[in-house]
Design an enzyme around this catalytic site. Structure first.
Site, PDB file in Angstrom:
ATOM      1  N   LYS A 131       0.857  -1.423  -0.032  1.00 50.37           N
ATOM      2  CA  LYS A 131       0.081   0.019   0.026  1.00 50.37           C
ATOM      3  C   LYS A 131       0.850   1.205   0.075  1.00 50.37           C
ATOM      4  O   LYS A 131       1.505   1.588   1.072  1.00 50.37           O
ATOM      5  CB  LYS A 131      -0.701  -0.069   1.152  1.00 50.37           C
ATOM      6  CG  LYS A 131      -1.921   1.032   1.109  1.00 50.37           C
ATOM      7  CD  LYS A 131      -2.691   1.654   2.455  1.00 50.37           C
ATOM      8  CE  LYS A 131      -1.848   2.646   3.205  1.00 50.37           C
ATOM      9  NZ  LYS A 131      -1.876   4.001   2.433  1.00 50.37           N
ATOM     10  N   CYS A 170      13.571  10.479   7.117  1.00 51.12           N
ATOM     11  CA  CYS A 170      13.489  10.181   8.507  1.00 51.12           C
ATOM     12  C   CYS A 170      14.643  10.311   9.326  1.00 51.12           C
ATOM     13  O   CYS A 170      14.652  10.409  10.307  1.00 51.12           O
ATOM     14  CB  CYS A 170      13.045   8.583   8.444  1.00 51.12           C
ATOM     15  SG  CYS A 170      13.978   7.620   7.254  1.00 51.12           S
ATOM     16  N   GLU A 179       9.603  14.923  16.172  1.00 48.16           N
ATOM     17  CA  GLU A 179       9.884  14.982  14.745  1.00 48.16           C
ATOM     18  C   GLU A 179       8.934  15.830  14.048  1.00 48.16           C
ATOM     19  O   GLU A 179       7.608  15.956  14.112  1.00 48.16           O
ATOM     20  CB  GLU A 179       9.641  13.559  13.973  1.00 48.16           C
ATOM     21  CG  GLU A 179      10.167  13.486  12.652  1.00 48.16           C
ATOM     22  CD  GLU A 179       9.881  12.319  12.035  1.00 48.16           C
ATOM     23  OE1 GLU A 179       8.958  11.461  12.247  1.00 48.16           O
ATOM     24  OE2 GLU A 179      10.943  11.573  11.614  1.00 48.16           O
ATOM     25  N   THR A 223       1.607   5.803  13.739  1.00 45.93           N
ATOM     26  CA  THR A 223       0.832   4.969  13.045  1.00 45.93           C
ATOM     27  C   THR A 223       1.757   3.477  13.122  1.00 45.93           C
ATOM     28  O   THR A 223       0.990   2.613  13.151  1.00 45.93           O
ATOM     29  CB  THR A 223       1.041   5.239  11.410  1.00 45.93           C
ATOM     30  OG1 THR A 223       0.469   6.691  11.221  1.00 45.93           O
ATOM     31  CG2 THR A 223      -0.006   4.461  10.801  1.00 45.93           C
ATOM     32  N   GLY A 224       3.073   3.542  13.441  1.00 44.82           N
ATOM     33  CA  GLY A 224       3.682   2.275  13.743  1.00 44.82           C
ATOM     34  C   GLY A 224       3.145   1.419  15.036  1.00 44.82           C
ATOM     35  O   GLY A 224       3.118   0.196  14.742  1.00 44.82           O
ATOM     36  N   GLU A 236       9.678   0.772  10.395  1.00 42.90           N
ATOM     37  CA  GLU A 236      11.011   1.707  10.155  1.00 42.90           C
ATOM     38  C   GLU A 236      10.341   3.144  10.269  1.00 42.90           C
ATOM     39  O   GLU A 236       9.462   3.671   9.962  1.00 42.90           O
ATOM     40  CB  GLU A 236      11.336   1.757   8.814  1.00 42.90           C
ATOM     41  CG  GLU A 236      12.197   0.580   8.223  1.00 42.90           C
ATOM     42  CD  GLU A 236      13.499   0.416   8.926  1.00 42.90           C
ATOM     43  OE1 GLU A 236      13.978   1.332   9.450  1.00 42.90           O
ATOM     44  OE2 GLU A 236      13.925  -0.856   8.903  1.00 42.90           O
TER      45      GLU A 236
END
Ligand code: NAD
Length: 500
Positions: A184, A293, A394, A241-242, A259
């Site tokens: 996705k 990232c 972040e 979301t991880g 990741e």
């Protein structure tokens, strides 16, 4: 901004569809994709819903359980991956232009990403046929070998900052190992993944081995993360979301690699050439407008050179050429979308409210020359404290915070003082100190006197909340395999454990 640079013939009005079981298909809805350089509609993409996501998963399941793929030899898998790399190279110019118009990054960066994506497929093509497995000496009469096997169906969810490259990082090792996939792409940047589907088909990949389903996170992404038919989940994206996908993946205890984000430090000691350090600092934070990232988003500078470093960094940041990524003269493009623009501008306001000093930048660039694009000027904050949100969180934009230190211990403490642990760099001429520092740094990707270089051959991933597991290199391949021990009894005879 009016498009001033001619691009090769790309038909953005074509149908951008899902790829399921070897067929290009309509979705259940359509999304308009916006060119972040000017806010105009670039293309319309078909999107999946939960039902189509399920179909894609079933297709990958069938391809793994019944299809020819698991019986395809490593040599033949390698041929398909080599061919994929060749086709990406052949179409690199178009792919790069699509990437830039869809995501906003400068064309020079997209050109580099396409080369990197091709190299990733080529690396794993090579690895497919290399020796693997072990034999172990165990007590006679047993002979034992240890082999690696594909895990099965891999659900793969990727972000928008390196659309084709992230797809390559996911698909190449998974296919090398003999898995099947449901990928996705980000709902904001699905175009090059769809072009990759065409390439994989042309390269001879059997139907259903890879399925590509553009769509939203909470519906399509969640279905993939939660499905009992998926054996492994590989996710790249934010920490928030991880955590959600890891939770969903508990449904059937599928294998998970994550990741995630970072707040990576670049530490500069006073003995290092200040101009070279500033040069790397600009690259560390403003490459892809800070939407990386591993961006060097915290500059930790020794007292003796702090003011000079700050001054030179700001002077050079002000001179960065900002504009549409498709213009070859552009050095920094827009942010990916209005949501990201709002997020970055919020953080700039938060930083000022927290009492940090805005040294340069901090502007959302509007007006005639920027049209309705999502531009932010390169931003530098000084006078920060470690507890500030702009130091801890972040931002994912062209915003860097400066911190200062007087001793090596202090520098290391500051460097490690976030919940992230993706990357980090130290700049010094003292090689002993450099190694000592890197040993103390809690990060998975580190550099001495450099920043951002990445190799398909080397493991990529983070400590702490920057993720689980590693991608790339042989480490990445291992994460797409199960390990099996095979014990052979060379002299079967009755063991009479039960004496009757
Ligand atoms: P994101 O977490 O918002 O989205 C990533 C992907 O997850 C997208 O495809 C999205 O549609 C999907 N998603 C969203 N909600 C979901 C849900 N509930 N269930 C399943 N899927 C869902 O991240 P983003 O904004 O696309 O990307 C930026 C983030 O990615 C940054 O935090 C960045 O650091 C990280 N990133 C990490 C790496 C790395 O290698 N460590 C590389 C690139 C980007």
């Amino acid at each position: 901004m009016a498009q001033t640079v001619a691009v090769s013939k790309i038909d953005f009005d074509r149908k951008w569809q899902l790829w399921i079981d070897g067929n290009f298909r309509d979705g259940s809805s359509e999304r308009e994709l916006i060119n972040p350089a000017d806010g105009t509609v670039l293309a319309k993409v078909q999107e999946a819903d939960a039902k189509l996501a399920e179909e894609a998963i079933h297709s990958a399941r069938r391809a793994f359980d019944e299809g020819p793929w698991t019986k395809t030899s490593a040599v033949d898998r390698a041929k398909i991956l080599f061919k994929t790399a060749d086709l990406i190279e052949e179409r690199a110019e178009q792919l790069a232009e699509v990437e830039t118009l869809n995501g906003g990054k400068p064309i020079r960066e997209s050109v580099y990403d396409m080369a990197d994506a091709a190299a990733c497929f080529r690396y794993y093509a090579g690895l497919a046929t290399k020796p693997q497995g072990e034999t172990v000496e165990v007590p006679a009469p047993s002979v034992t070998s240890i082999v690696r096997e594909p895990i099965g169906v891999c659900g793969q969810i990727i972000p928008w900052n390196y659309p084709l490259l992230m797809a390559a990082w996911k698909l190449a090792p998974a296919l090398c190992a003999g898995n099947t996939c449901v990928l996705k792409p980000s709902e904001f940047t699905p175009l090059t993944a769809i072009m990759l589907a065409e390439i994989l088909q042309e390269a001879g990949l059997p139907n259903g081995v890879v399925n590509i389903v553009p769509g939203g996170g909470p519906d399509v992404g969640h279905v993939i993360a939660e499905s009992h038919l998926v054996d492994k989940l590989a996710f790249t994206g934010s920490v928030k979301t991880g955590k959600a996908v890891a939770q969903a993946a508990l449904s059937n205890l599928k294998k998970v690699t994550l990741e995630l984000g970072g707040k990576s430090p670049m530490v500069v000691f006073g003995d290092f050439d200040i101009d070279i350090a500033v040069d790397y600092a600009l690259f560390a934070i403003y490459c892809n407008a800070g939407q990386v990232c591993s961006a060097g988003s915290r500059m930790i500078i020794e007292d003796s050179v702090y003011h000079e470093f700050l001054h030179r960094l700001c002077e050079r940041a002000k001179k960065i050429k900002i504009g549409p990524g498709i213009d070859p003269a552009t050095e920094m493009g827009p942010l990916v979308n209005d949501k990201q623009l709002a997020r970055v501008m919020d953080y700039i306001e938060i930083g000022q409210r927290e009492g940090a000093r805005l040294e340069t930048g901090g502007q959302s660039l509007q007006g005639k020359s920027f049209g309705n694009g999502y531009y932010v000027s390169p931003t530098v904050f000084s006078e920060t404290r470690p507890d500030m949100r702009i130091v801890q969180e972040e931002i994912f934009g062209p915003v860097v915070v400066l911190q200062r230190f007087s001793t090596e211990e202090e520098a290391l403490k500051l460097a490690n003082d976030t919940t992230f642990g993706l990357a980090g760099a130290v700049f010094t001429n003292d090689i002993t100190r450099a190694h000592r520092f890197i040993k103390g740094l809690k990060a998975g990707i580190t550099w001495i006197n450099g920043y951002h270089n990445t190799y398909n051959e080397c493991p990529w991933g983070g400590y702490k909340q920057s993720g689980w597991g590693r991608e790339l290199g042989t480490y990445g391949l291992e994460n797409y395999t199960e390990v099996k021990q095979i014990n052979v009894n060379m002299e079967p005879f009755p063991i009479k454990w039960f004496d009757n």
